[in-house]
Design an enzyme around this catalytic site. Structure first.
Site, PDB file in Angstrom:
ATOM      1  NE  ARG A   1      -7.247  -8.469   1.370  1.00 13.77           N
ATOM      2  CZ  ARG A   1      -6.825  -7.641   0.427  1.00 13.77           C
ATOM      3  NH1 ARG A   1      -5.847  -6.789   0.663  1.00 13.77           N
ATOM      4  NH2 ARG A   1      -7.393  -7.642  -0.762  1.00 13.77           N
TER       5      ARG A   1
ATOM      6  CE  LYS B   1      -4.260  -1.990   1.741  1.00 11.88           C
ATOM      7  NZ  LYS B   1      -5.253  -2.107   2.818  1.00 11.88           N
TER       8      LYS B   1
HETATM    9  C1  7PM Z   1      -6.305  -1.207  -5.180  1.00 11.25           C
HETATM   10  C2  7PM Z   1      -6.126  -0.473  -4.029  1.00 11.25           C
HETATM   11  C3  7PM Z   1      -6.630  -2.512  -5.156  1.00 11.25           C
HETATM   12  C4  7PM Z   1      -6.287  -1.078  -2.818  1.00 11.25           C
HETATM   13  C5  7PM Z   1      -6.759  -3.127  -3.936  1.00 11.25           C
HETATM   14  C6  7PM Z   1      -6.613  -2.397  -2.777  1.00 11.25           C
HETATM   15  C7  7PM Z   1      -7.937  -4.642   2.469  1.00 11.25           C
HETATM   16  C8  7PM Z   1      -8.987  -5.471   2.111  1.00 11.25           C
HETATM   17  C9  7PM Z   1      -8.246  -4.460   0.356  1.00 11.25           C
HETATM   18  C10 7PM Z   1      -7.554  -4.558   3.844  1.00 11.25           C
HETATM   19  C11 7PM Z   1      -9.297  -6.154   4.277  1.00 11.25           C
HETATM   20  C12 7PM Z   1      -5.406  -3.819  -1.317  1.00 11.25           C
HETATM   21  C13 7PM Z   1      -6.674  -3.017  -1.444  1.00 11.25           C
HETATM   22  N1  7PM Z   1      -7.479  -4.029   1.354  1.00 11.25           N
HETATM   23  N2  7PM Z   1      -9.659  -6.231   3.001  1.00 11.25           N
HETATM   24  N3  7PM Z   1      -9.179  -5.343   0.789  1.00 11.25           N
HETATM   25  N4  7PM Z   1      -8.274  -5.345   4.705  1.00 11.25           N
HETATM   26  N5  7PM Z   1      -9.939  -6.891   5.198  1.00 11.25           N
HETATM   27  O1  7PM Z   1      -4.341  -3.153  -1.219  1.00 11.25           O
HETATM   28  O2  7PM Z   1      -6.652  -3.821   4.266  1.00 11.25           O
HETATM   29  O3  7PM Z   1      -5.401  -5.039  -1.414  1.00 11.25           O
HETATM   30  S1  7PM Z   1      -8.148  -3.969  -1.285  1.00 11.25           S
END
Ligand code: 7PM
Length: 277
Positions: free
Chosen positions: A253, A219
């Site tokens: 995750r 991130k």
């Molecule tokens: C683009 C930007 C694509 C951000 C995907 C994302 C989380 C999540 C995501 C989290 C939980 C990513 C995010 N982030 N579910 N889904 N916790 N529980 O970086 O931090 O994967 S999507």
């Protein structure tokens, strides 16, 4: 914690691998190759030590445009079905849509991972009706605009209060506390400072007595410190997961399963009584 037929001991850190379900399905034979690709990705992550596979079909990237219900179903359900029936792993469905929750749990998902914490219409009732476990994540605002001007009184207190309210809402809807995970939602309506305050004070979120899931992998809270683009954030992401693990986060995750599992094993070794203590 019980996930369908799997009983998972959360006194040791666990890893959730992020599965990419590609938005652009090819017109001919696309279905088959998409499924094969998902199966291969999942197999590698399981071999590398993941106990969860998180499948998401909606991009929650800041500024991203919403995905239609049919598109989200087409992207996720075949992957949920094939992975659940092939491997002895816990399949998680990353969605906010009640219809996707229903079909994913019917196809074998044991965990509903909702970045909107079951606040969409009918989501709470539908999630409860499936009997699946749920992960409640904090987000301020909506993906389209959440990074515009995040504001908190005290980010840790505010996130904890929100999660406590959502846990209470789940219990009122018939979801037992023993079925719930909570997540502070790194990067979701938070400045760099907010994200690091949450990491620094992560232990405060244990006051709810509910297992904690964290997602910082690749991130911008990593990229903005290191000035590295998204594919060059592995070491920073592992450092962040290691810190969260030391602060007691139970589930991580991540994209880089093998390397994260190794790092978390070092934390576990430190905690183990090798008869030196
Ligand atoms: C683009 C930007 C694509 C951000 C995907 C994302 C989380 C999540 C995501 C989290 C939980 C990513 C995010 N982030 N579910 N889904 N916790 N529980 O970086 O931090 O994967 S999507």
């Amino acid at each position: 914690m019980q996930f369908k037929s799997v009983n998972l001991d959360l006194s040791v850190p666990r890893v959730m691998g992020i599965l990419n379900v590609t938005p652009d399905s090819f017109s001919d034979g696309g279905q088959f190759y998409q499924k094969e690709h998902a199966l291969r990705q999942a197999e590698k992550m399981i071999k590398d030590g993941a106990h969860f596979i998180d499948i998401g079909g909606e991009s929650t990237r800041p500024g991203a445009k919403p995905v239609s219900l049919q598109e989200e179903l087409d992207r996720t359900i075949p992957a949920v079905e094939s992975i659940s029936s092939t491997f002895d792993t816990i399949v998680s469905i990353d969605t906010s849509k009640p219809q996707v929750m229903l079909e994913a749990v019917a196809a074998g998902a044991a965990l509903i991972n909702d970045v909107r914490a079951l606040q969409e219409d009918d989501a709470l009732q539908v999630a409860a009706s499936t009997g699946a476990n749920v992960c409640l994540m904090h987000m301020q605002g909506q993906p389209r605009s959440m990074q515009v001007s995040p504001h908190y009184h005290d980010v840790v207190d505010d996130v904890a209060a929100f999660l406590a309210e959502r846990v209470a809402a789940c219990e009122a809807a018939g979801i037992s506390r023993t079925q719930i995970l909570i997540d502070p939602g790194f990067g979701f309506g938070k400045t760099l400072s907010h994200n690091y305050q949450l990491l620094d004070r992560l232990e405060e979120l244990h006051s709810l007595k509910i297992p904690l899931l964290v997602g910082m992998s690749r991130k911008s809270m990593i990229g903005n410190v290191l000035k590295r683009d998204v594919n060059d954030r592995q070491a920073g992401s592992i450092a962040a997961a290691t810190i969260a693990c030391i602060k007691g986060a139970q589930i991580h995750r991540v994209h880089d399963v093998k390397e994260t599992v190794d790092a978390l094993k070092i934390v576990s070794a430190m905690r183990t009584d090798f008869e030196y203590k």
